[in-house]
Design a protein around this motif. Sequence first.
Motif, PDB file in Angstrom:
ATOM      1  N   GLU A  81      -7.537 -32.299  16.751  1.00 31.13           N
ATOM      2  CA  GLU A  81      -6.449 -31.399  16.351  1.00 31.13           C
ATOM      3  C   GLU A  81      -6.298 -30.238  17.329  1.00 31.13           C
ATOM      4  OE1 GLU A  81      -5.329 -31.431  11.671  1.00 31.13           O
ATOM      5  OE2 GLU A  81      -6.853 -30.020  12.317  1.00 31.13           O
ATOM      6  N   GLU A  82      -7.400 -29.603  17.662  1.00 29.92           N
ATOM      7  CA  GLU A  82      -7.319 -28.437  18.534  1.00 29.92           C
ATOM      8  C   GLU A  82      -6.845 -28.811  19.937  1.00 29.92           C
ATOM      9  OE1 GLU A  82      -7.438 -25.432  17.545  1.00 29.92           O
ATOM     10  OE2 GLU A  82      -8.015 -25.990  15.500  1.00 29.92           O
ATOM     11  N   LEU A  83      -7.269 -29.976  20.426  1.00 24.90           N
ATOM     12  CA  LEU A  83      -6.858 -30.386  21.763  1.00 24.90           C
ATOM     13  C   LEU A  83      -5.399 -30.809  21.796  1.00 24.90           C
ATOM     14  CD1 LEU A  83     -10.076 -32.268  22.917  1.00 24.90           C
ATOM     15  CD2 LEU A  83      -9.212 -30.071  23.726  1.00 24.90           C
ATOM     16  N   TRP A  84      -4.934 -31.461  20.739  1.00 29.66           N
ATOM     17  CA  TRP A  84      -3.519 -31.840  20.715  1.00 29.66           C
ATOM     18  C   TRP A  84      -2.613 -30.625  20.592  1.00 29.66           C
ATOM     19  CZ3 TRP A  84      -0.307 -35.823  21.659  1.00 29.66           C
ATOM     20  CH2 TRP A  84      -0.911 -37.018  22.018  1.00 29.66           C
ATOM     21  N   LYS A  85      -3.094 -29.564  19.956  1.00 28.65           N
ATOM     22  CA  LYS A  85      -2.312 -28.327  19.919  1.00 28.65           C
ATOM     23  C   LYS A  85      -2.110 -27.768  21.323  1.00 28.65           C
ATOM     24  CE  LYS A  85      -3.887 -26.804  15.336  1.00 28.65           C
ATOM     25  NZ  LYS A  85      -4.706 -25.788  14.620  1.00 28.65           N
ATOM     26  N   ARG A  86      -3.029 -28.104  22.223  1.00 29.60           N
ATOM     27  CA  ARG A  86      -2.974 -27.568  23.589  1.00 29.60           C
ATOM     28  C   ARG A  86      -2.347 -28.557  24.572  1.00 29.60           C
ATOM     29  NH1 ARG A  86      -6.317 -22.768  23.785  1.00 29.60           N
ATOM     30  NH2 ARG A  86      -7.066 -22.474  21.654  1.00 29.60           N
ATOM     31  N   GLY A  87      -1.862 -29.695  24.093  1.00 27.91           N
ATOM     32  CA  GLY A  87      -1.261 -30.660  24.999  1.00 27.91           C
ATOM     33  C   GLY A  87      -2.182 -31.787  25.413  1.00 27.91           C
ATOM     34  N   GLU A  88      -3.310 -31.938  24.759  1.00 29.26           N
ATOM     35  CA  GLU A  88      -4.305 -32.989  24.997  1.00 29.26           C
ATOM     36  C   GLU A  88      -4.840 -32.999  26.433  1.00 29.26           C
ATOM     37  OE1 GLU A  88      -6.919 -34.530  24.663  1.00 29.26           O
ATOM     38  OE2 GLU A  88      -6.261 -35.582  22.877  1.00 29.26           O
ATOM     39  N   PRO A  89      -5.668 -31.990  26.773  1.00 30.56           N
ATOM     40  CA  PRO A  89      -6.208 -31.906  28.135  1.00 30.56           C
ATOM     41  C   PRO A  89      -7.232 -32.987  28.473  1.00 30.56           C
ATOM     42  CG  PRO A  89      -7.167 -30.209  26.736  1.00 30.56           C
ATOM     43  CD  PRO A  89      -6.051 -30.830  25.958  1.00 30.56           C
ATOM     44  N   TYR A  94      -9.242 -39.570  25.486  1.00 29.23           N
ATOM     45  CA  TYR A  94      -9.289 -39.686  24.032  1.00 29.23           C
ATOM     46  C   TYR A  94      -9.493 -41.136  23.610  1.00 29.23           C
ATOM     47  CZ  TYR A  94      -4.532 -41.599  23.766  1.00 29.23           C
ATOM     48  OH  TYR A  94      -3.429 -42.397  23.887  1.00 29.23           O
ATOM     49  N   MET A  95      -9.020 -42.095  24.435  1.00 31.10           N
ATOM     50  CA  MET A  95      -9.254 -43.505  24.112  1.00 31.10           C
ATOM     51  C   MET A  95     -10.739 -43.819  24.187  1.00 31.10           C
ATOM     52  SD  MET A  95      -6.090 -45.629  25.811  1.00 31.10           S
ATOM     53  CE  MET A  95      -6.133 -44.902  27.457  1.00 31.10           C
ATOM     54  N   GLY A 250      -6.096 -41.583  15.718  1.00 29.72           N
ATOM     55  CA  GLY A 250      -6.981 -40.929  16.676  1.00 29.72           C
ATOM     56  C   GLY A 250      -6.321 -39.802  17.440  1.00 29.72           C
ATOM     57  N   ALA A 251      -4.982 -39.828  17.516  1.00 30.11           N
ATOM     58  CA  ALA A 251      -4.250 -38.783  18.221  1.00 30.11           C
ATOM     59  C   ALA A 251      -3.407 -38.025  17.203  1.00 30.11           C
ATOM     60  CB  ALA A 251      -3.357 -39.398  19.297  1.00 30.11           C
ATOM     61  N   PRO A 252      -3.873 -36.866  16.720  1.00 26.22           N
ATOM     62  CA  PRO A 252      -3.139 -36.104  15.693  1.00 26.22           C
ATOM     63  C   PRO A 252      -1.921 -35.399  16.274  1.00 26.22           C
ATOM     64  CG  PRO A 252      -5.107 -34.924  16.330  1.00 26.22           C
ATOM     65  CD  PRO A 252      -5.156 -36.240  17.051  1.00 26.22           C
ATOM     66  N   ARG A 253      -0.923 -36.189  16.610  1.00 24.71           N
ATOM     67  CA  ARG A 253       0.257 -35.669  17.281  1.00 24.71           C
ATOM     68  C   ARG A 253       1.024 -34.681  16.409  1.00 24.71           C
ATOM     69  NH1 ARG A 253       1.816 -39.804  21.487  1.00 24.71           N
ATOM     70  NH2 ARG A 253       3.910 -38.951  21.371  1.00 24.71           N
ATOM     71  N   TYR A 254       0.848 -34.765  15.093  1.00 26.71           N
ATOM     72  CA  TYR A 254       1.518 -33.812  14.206  1.00 26.71           C
ATOM     73  C   TYR A 254       1.082 -32.379  14.495  1.00 26.71           C
ATOM     74  CZ  TYR A 254      -2.915 -33.749  11.763  1.00 26.71           C
ATOM     75  OH  TYR A 254      -4.252 -33.623  11.476  1.00 26.71           O
ATOM     76  N   ALA A 255      -0.152 -32.208  15.012  1.00 22.73           N
ATOM     77  CA  ALA A 255      -0.642 -30.859  15.306  1.00 22.73           C
ATOM     78  C   ALA A 255       0.187 -30.226  16.414  1.00 22.73           C
ATOM     79  CB  ALA A 255      -2.119 -30.912  15.698  1.00 22.73           C
ATOM     80  N   ILE A 295      -2.122 -34.385   5.809  1.00 22.91           N
ATOM     81  CA  ILE A 295      -2.889 -34.758   4.625  1.00 22.91           C
ATOM     82  C   ILE A 295      -3.161 -36.257   4.588  1.00 22.91           C
ATOM     83  CG2 ILE A 295      -2.879 -34.791   2.106  1.00 22.91           C
ATOM     84  CD1 ILE A 295      -3.309 -32.033   3.493  1.00 22.91           C
ATOM     85  N   LEU A 296      -2.177 -37.064   4.992  1.00 17.77           N
ATOM     86  CA  LEU A 296      -2.389 -38.512   5.015  1.00 17.77           C
ATOM     87  C   LEU A 296      -3.446 -38.900   6.043  1.00 17.77           C
ATOM     88  CD1 LEU A 296       1.292 -39.744   4.625  1.00 17.77           C
ATOM     89  CD2 LEU A 296      -0.564 -40.019   2.968  1.00 17.77           C
ATOM     90  N   VAL A 297      -3.440 -38.213   7.180  1.00 17.92           N
ATOM     91  CA  VAL A 297      -4.481 -38.468   8.183  1.00 17.92           C
ATOM     92  C   VAL A 297      -5.845 -38.032   7.651  1.00 17.92           C
ATOM     93  CG1 VAL A 297      -5.342 -37.764  10.449  1.00 17.92           C
ATOM     94  CG2 VAL A 297      -2.942 -38.401  10.173  1.00 17.92           C
ATOM     95  N   TYR A 298      -5.891 -36.895   6.969  1.00 16.27           N
ATOM     96  CA  TYR A 298      -7.159 -36.422   6.410  1.00 16.27           C
ATOM     97  C   TYR A 298      -7.753 -37.447   5.438  1.00 16.27           C
ATOM     98  CZ  TYR A 298      -6.810 -31.638   8.252  1.00 16.27           C
ATOM     99  OH  TYR A 298      -6.765 -30.534   9.072  1.00 16.27           O
ATOM    100  N   ARG A 299      -6.903 -38.144   4.713  1.00 13.97           N
ATOM    101  CA  ARG A 299      -7.417 -39.166   3.803  1.00 13.97           C
ATOM    102  C   ARG A 299      -8.136 -40.271   4.582  1.00 13.97           C
ATOM    103  NH1 ARG A 299      -3.408 -42.152  -0.378  1.00 13.97           N
ATOM    104  NH2 ARG A 299      -2.285 -42.565   1.561  1.00 13.97           N
ATOM    105  N   VAL A 300      -7.570 -40.656   5.720  1.00 16.00           N
ATOM    106  CA  VAL A 300      -8.203 -41.684   6.547  1.00 16.00           C
ATOM    107  C   VAL A 300      -9.529 -41.169   7.114  1.00 16.00           C
ATOM    108  CG1 VAL A 300      -7.933 -43.147   8.583  1.00 16.00           C
ATOM    109  CG2 VAL A 300      -5.968 -42.685   7.108  1.00 16.00           C
ATOM    110  N   ILE A 301      -9.536 -39.909   7.568  1.00 14.12           N
ATOM    111  CA  ILE A 301     -10.774 -39.339   8.110  1.00 14.12           C
ATOM    112  C   ILE A 301     -11.837 -39.241   7.017  1.00 14.12           C
ATOM    113  CG2 ILE A 301     -11.792 -37.377   9.313  1.00 14.12           C
ATOM    114  CD1 ILE A 301      -9.751 -39.084  10.898  1.00 14.12           C
ATOM    115  N   ASP A 302     -11.436 -38.913   5.815  1.00 16.91           N
ATOM    116  CA  ASP A 302     -12.379 -38.856   4.703  1.00 16.91           C
ATOM    117  C   ASP A 302     -13.018 -40.226   4.463  1.00 16.91           C
ATOM    118  OD1 ASP A 302     -13.563 -37.438   2.357  1.00 16.91           O
ATOM    119  OD2 ASP A 302     -12.373 -38.887   1.227  1.00 16.91           O
TER     120      ASP A 302
END
Length: 381
Positions: A81-89, A94-95, A250-255, A295-302
């Motif tokens: 999440e934090e990295l995607w907020k920054r443009g995925e450095p 990530y793969m 794996g890529a939280p693009r919503y962030a 929230i839907l992604v969080y369910r998968v992570i849970d």
Amino acid sequence: MEFALADADAAFQDELIGFLNRELTDGWDRADGTGLGSAVYTDFSRTFVKRLASRGHLTPHWPKEYGGGGRGAWQHFVLGEELWKRGEPRGPQYMNVNWVGPAIIKYGTPEQRAELLPPIARGEVQWCQGFSEPEAGTDLASLQTRAVRDGDDYVITGQKIWTSYAHGADYCFLLARTGTAASGRDGISVFLLPMRTPGVEVRRIDGVVGDDSFNEVFLTDVRVPATAMLGEENRGWSIVRRTLAYERVGAPRYARAALVLDGLADWAAARGLLADSSVAERFGHARALCEAARILVYRVIDERAKDMEPTPHAYQARAAMVQAERAVGDLALDVMGPEALVADSLGDAQFRNSLGAGIAAGSYEVQLNLIARLVLELPKE
């Protein structure tokens, strides 16, 4: 349901944010007017992930014996999440950490783990995925690339397309048919292919939206040892299913979309546009879509944190992320008007990102079909 992070995960998030504030400057990803797949972007990601790895932040969720931090699924997702907020450095890395490494951990031999996992954990290598083909994009079960056993080796012939970052990759997570054409998904195997193997040719594909990450990969009598196969022969589909479940969330693009939405709201407020109730309503709708995706992604992570097998919830989360990205991209164009077409503006960047949102990691339409069949249990006709 409690959505707050546990204390240890929140502390990891704080430490990570401090690190990123020190390491990344605004506009780092387009400092020279180029973007994903460019030499500048790729070189930056290679350097950045090594610094990330040196702090133990590249593979926090991997078991310690494989170079990870042993800290579980949630810290891994905080990282994303934090990295995607920054443009995925991390670029293509990530793969490596999201699903290539975990697939090798679960299905690899001791020798494969010992050879391939440490360089990933140190941020020293890049992987690409050899899945899609000219006649087998969303329908991977129809792929035609063949691997024929020849003594202690396999000889691989075929073609892959839309292979992101292949031009700079060290390895390819490759799907090839080892069974008959009629065997479908039951005749597919996975190979861990070094990209410098003779017979591998990579050709760049220019992206229409300024994305230079795509490639074609041609495989002509590529000879690899049988030890390059991951798992059992003709049993690669189960690996692929698990792999794709990781890839889809794996890529939280919503962030990134939510961050752009905040900037867009500031832009609109400064011009008095939010006084229009219809404009404010569209902002609220886009925000709701970003939150629903989260929230839907969080369910998968849970589920992953509880070591559950992948469920169809990943398809729902993936579809929701596409809807969120597209909503923010469309809103940016409508609200900003001609200014959204200025290179590297909020509208320009988000709209270009949203164009690929429904294609990468499985097309949006295929996700909807899977939801209809596996979640809603609707008839095929």
